[in-house]
Design an enzyme around this catalytic site. Structure first.
Site, mmCIF file in Angstrom:
data_model
loop_
_atom_site.group_PDB
_atom_site.id
_atom_site.type_symbol
_atom_site.label_atom_id
_atom_site.label_comp_id
_atom_site.label_asym_id
_atom_site.label_seq_id
_atom_site.Cartn_x
_atom_site.Cartn_y
_atom_site.Cartn_z
ATOM 1 N N ASP A 123 -2.774 2.333 -4.544
ATOM 2 C CA ASP A 123 -1.933 1.482 -3.714
ATOM 3 C C ASP A 123 -2.824 0.461 -3.016
ATOM 4 O OD1 ASP A 123 0.454 0.575 -2.710
ATOM 5 O OD2 ASP A 123 0.460 1.948 -1.004
ATOM 6 N N HIS A 130 1.439 -8.191 6.611
ATOM 7 C CA HIS A 130 1.498 -6.755 6.933
ATOM 8 C C HIS A 130 0.146 -6.274 7.457
ATOM 9 C CE1 HIS A 130 2.337 -2.464 6.585
ATOM 10 N NE2 HIS A 130 1.265 -2.332 5.826
ATOM 11 N N ARG A 139 -6.113 -3.057 16.670
ATOM 12 C CA ARG A 139 -7.245 -3.857 17.177
ATOM 13 C C ARG A 139 -6.721 -5.237 17.547
ATOM 14 N NH1 ARG A 139 -8.411 -1.568 12.323
ATOM 15 N NH2 ARG A 139 -7.700 -3.477 11.347
ATOM 16 N N GLU A 195 7.683 1.865 3.225
ATOM 17 C CA GLU A 195 6.983 0.602 3.001
ATOM 18 C C GLU A 195 7.590 -0.065 1.779
ATOM 19 O OE1 GLU A 195 2.717 1.420 2.889
ATOM 20 O OE2 GLU A 195 2.629 1.270 5.074
ATOM 21 N N GLU A 197 7.518 -2.160 -1.268
ATOM 22 C CA GLU A 197 6.446 -2.600 -2.167
ATOM 23 C C GLU A 197 6.999 -2.830 -3.578
ATOM 24 O OE1 GLU A 197 2.782 -0.434 -2.107
ATOM 25 O OE2 GLU A 197 3.077 0.286 -0.043
ATOM 26 N N ASP A 229 6.696 3.283 -0.507
ATOM 27 C CA ASP A 229 5.572 4.153 -0.148
ATOM 28 C C ASP A 229 5.891 4.821 1.198
ATOM 29 O OD1 ASP A 229 3.066 5.288 0.217
ATOM 30 O OD2 ASP A 229 2.165 3.431 0.932
ATOM 31 N N ARG A 233 3.631 8.069 9.946
ATOM 32 C CA ARG A 233 2.684 7.294 10.762
ATOM 33 C C ARG A 233 1.879 8.159 11.723
ATOM 34 N NH1 ARG A 233 2.381 3.126 7.485
ATOM 35 N NH2 ARG A 233 4.336 1.971 7.318
ATOM 36 N N GLN A 236 -0.757 9.796 9.667
ATOM 37 C CA GLN A 236 -1.691 8.737 9.240
ATOM 38 C C GLN A 236 -2.674 8.369 10.362
ATOM 39 O OE1 GLN A 236 0.409 5.234 7.866
ATOM 40 N NE2 GLN A 236 -1.432 4.157 7.249
ATOM 41 N N LYS A 249 0.766 9.986 3.069
ATOM 42 C CA LYS A 249 1.393 9.183 2.026
ATOM 43 C C LYS A 249 1.771 10.003 0.799
ATOM 44 C CE LYS A 249 0.240 4.976 3.745
ATOM 45 N NZ LYS A 249 1.123 3.818 3.849
ATOM 46 N N THR A 253 6.585 9.266 -3.131
ATOM 47 C CA THR A 253 6.650 7.821 -3.344
ATOM 48 C C THR A 253 7.827 7.604 -4.285
ATOM 49 O OG1 THR A 253 4.235 7.706 -3.244
ATOM 50 C CG2 THR A 253 5.363 5.786 -4.156
ATOM 51 N N THR A 352 2.522 -3.146 1.262
ATOM 52 C CA THR A 352 3.763 -3.554 1.933
ATOM 53 C C THR A 352 3.925 -5.069 1.909
ATOM 54 O OG1 THR A 352 3.449 -1.696 3.391
ATOM 55 C CG2 THR A 352 5.096 -3.311 4.053
ATOM 56 N N GLU A 366 6.375 -2.099 11.699
ATOM 57 C CA GLU A 366 6.312 -3.499 12.116
ATOM 58 C C GLU A 366 7.600 -3.921 12.829
ATOM 59 O OE1 GLU A 366 5.043 -4.167 7.892
ATOM 60 O OE2 GLU A 366 4.274 -6.029 8.750
HETATM 61 CA CA CA Z 1 1.459 1.274 1.060
#
Ligand code: CA
Length: 421
Positions: A123, A130, A139, A195, A197, A229, A233, A236, A249, A253, A352, A366
């Site tokens: 992936d 994204h 950050r 996600e 994709e 996907d 979170r 993750q 993940k 899928t 994504t 998002e």
């Molecule tokens: Ca992904």
């Protein structure tokens, strides 16, 4: 662009439903999948989607077996030849309609399967909007890491848990550690996301040790599917450093059942992403003049949500793969640049697909700003992340003035409660 008679927007099929407005599968598409008739004791085999019907490839003497891997392995030239034969057979001009009609199966009466056996799945992270949005949450001052504009970032995913559209998805359990908690717990994910994709399916592979040149890369791709996907979170956030996504993940899928072949996508090619003047030029192994000129793909992707309280789904977003920072050829070239071999049926996820606008964001992370700004749904409900019983439905299509509109169908999945510990 390599266009031929099969892309002619004036082509008509004897399968009437192929002409209905909004139909995903007009005669210009000819997407391929694996099916069998529901409730029948018969083998799964290859078919082509046409309107609301499936034409068994056996009608043309093509016997695929239960996956399309061998067809994918034969390469673009063979795929092109099959496409021309299918286009002629399904055209109003054919003289064989009576014989072919016997090989039609209504989609409603068919069970669909994964179209290929997927050996390996990678992936990528090609959506710069994204990547910037996700990076900003982690950050704020430095959202994009320095490598992003130099190489298509990716990770190796898990092939065994790829499921076909319609399969239920069980909320995963895993290690979660809220930032203020002293230690992690093993519990059901509370921040389950999707996600939006695309997935690209490899055709002919390359020998181990022999990279695929960026200029040849599209000759090694069989076609595209929708890909969701699913992402936990909270798992993750705790596990991803320093080696990247893992169990957040790999629990599931979802892909769509119909492979839209690379030849069907030819009319919708476009220029590669326009890099800013101060962005680095791709290194030579990622740079090809033709690819820069028309290696982009204008494919619209949408996500829809149906909560248990809704009768009809609502659209959450619409993005376009033309916004991808890296082209499909560049991700294929990069994946194999160290000599790693692709095999027929391997799956490469785009990452994504989010655009610059608020209505084009391809994940709830998002859309809800990591849960800080819950999404307000039209029926009064709110969502930060997915709840049990929610169904998400990804759709995709290609639209270009002067050409037929072709679609991908759907990749859908409903969330089931976490299982026993
Ligand atoms: Ca992904």
């Amino acid at each position: 662009m390599r266009l031929d008679d099969t892309h002619d927007p004036a082509l008509r099929s004897w399968v009437e439903s192929a002409h209905e407005p909004g139909c995903n599968f007009p005669i210009q598409n000819l997407a391929l999948g694996i099916f069998k008739r529901k409730g029948q004791k018969e083998p799964a085999r290859g078919g082509v989607a046409i309107g609301d019907q499936i034409l068994d490839l056996a009608a043309l003497g093509v016997r695929t077996g239960p996956t399309l891997n061998s067809l994918a392995a034969m390469g673009r030239q063979a795929a092109r030849k099959l496409r021309r034969e299918l286009s002629r057979a399904l055209s109003v001009k054919t003289r064989h309609k009576k014989r072919l009609q016997k090989h039609l199966v209504p989609m409603k009466q068919a069970e669909l399967f994964l179209p290929v056996a997927i050996g390996d799945y990678s992936d990528f992270f090609t959506g710069i909007h994204h990547a910037t949005n996700m990076g900003r949450m982690l950050r704020p001052d430095n959202p994009l890491l320095p490598n992003y504009k130099w190489l298509p970032i990716g990770y190796h995913g898990r092939g065994s848990s790829i499921v076909i559209s319609g399969a239920a998805v069980r909320r995963p359990r895993g290690q979660l550690k809220p930032p203020d908690a002293p230690a992690p717990v093993y519990a059901a994910s509370k921040r389950l996301d999707y996600e939006v994709e695309l997935g690209f399916i490899a055709g002919t592979g390359n020998a181990l040790g022999r990279p695929i040149a960026v200029g040849d890369a599209l000759e090694h791709v069989f076609g595209a599917v929708l890909l969701n996907d699913w992402s936990a979170r909270d798992m993750q956030a705790w596990e991803y450093q320093p080696l990247g996504p893992f169990l957040a993940k790999s629990f599931a899928t979802t892909i769509s059942p119909w492979i839209v072949t690379m030849d069907a996508l030819e009319p919708y090619r476009c220029a590669a992403f326009a890099r800013a003047a101060d962005d680095p030029q791709p290194l030579p192994y990622l740079l090809d003049e033709d690819d820069q000129r028309e290696g982009g793909l204008a494919i619209e992707v949408e996500m829809h949500l149906r909560t248990p309280k809704m009768k009809a789904p609502v659209r959450l977003s619409r993005g376009n793969f033309r916004d991808s920072y890296w082209t499909l050829a560049q991700i294929v070239a990069h994946q194999t640049s160290n000599g790693c071999n692709l095999q027929p049926g391997d799956l490469l996820g785009s990452g994504t697909i989010s655009g610059a606008s608020a209505d084009s964001l391809g994940s709830l992370m998002e859309l809800s700003l990591a849960g800080k700004n819950p999404l307000q749904l039209a029926n009064g409900e709110t969502r930060s992340f997915l709840e049990d019983g929610d169904e998400v439905i990804e759709r995709g299509r290609c639209v270009r003035e002067g050409y037929a509109t072709i679609g991908f169908g759907e990749a859908s999945g409903r969330i089931m409660p976490a299982g026993a510990k």
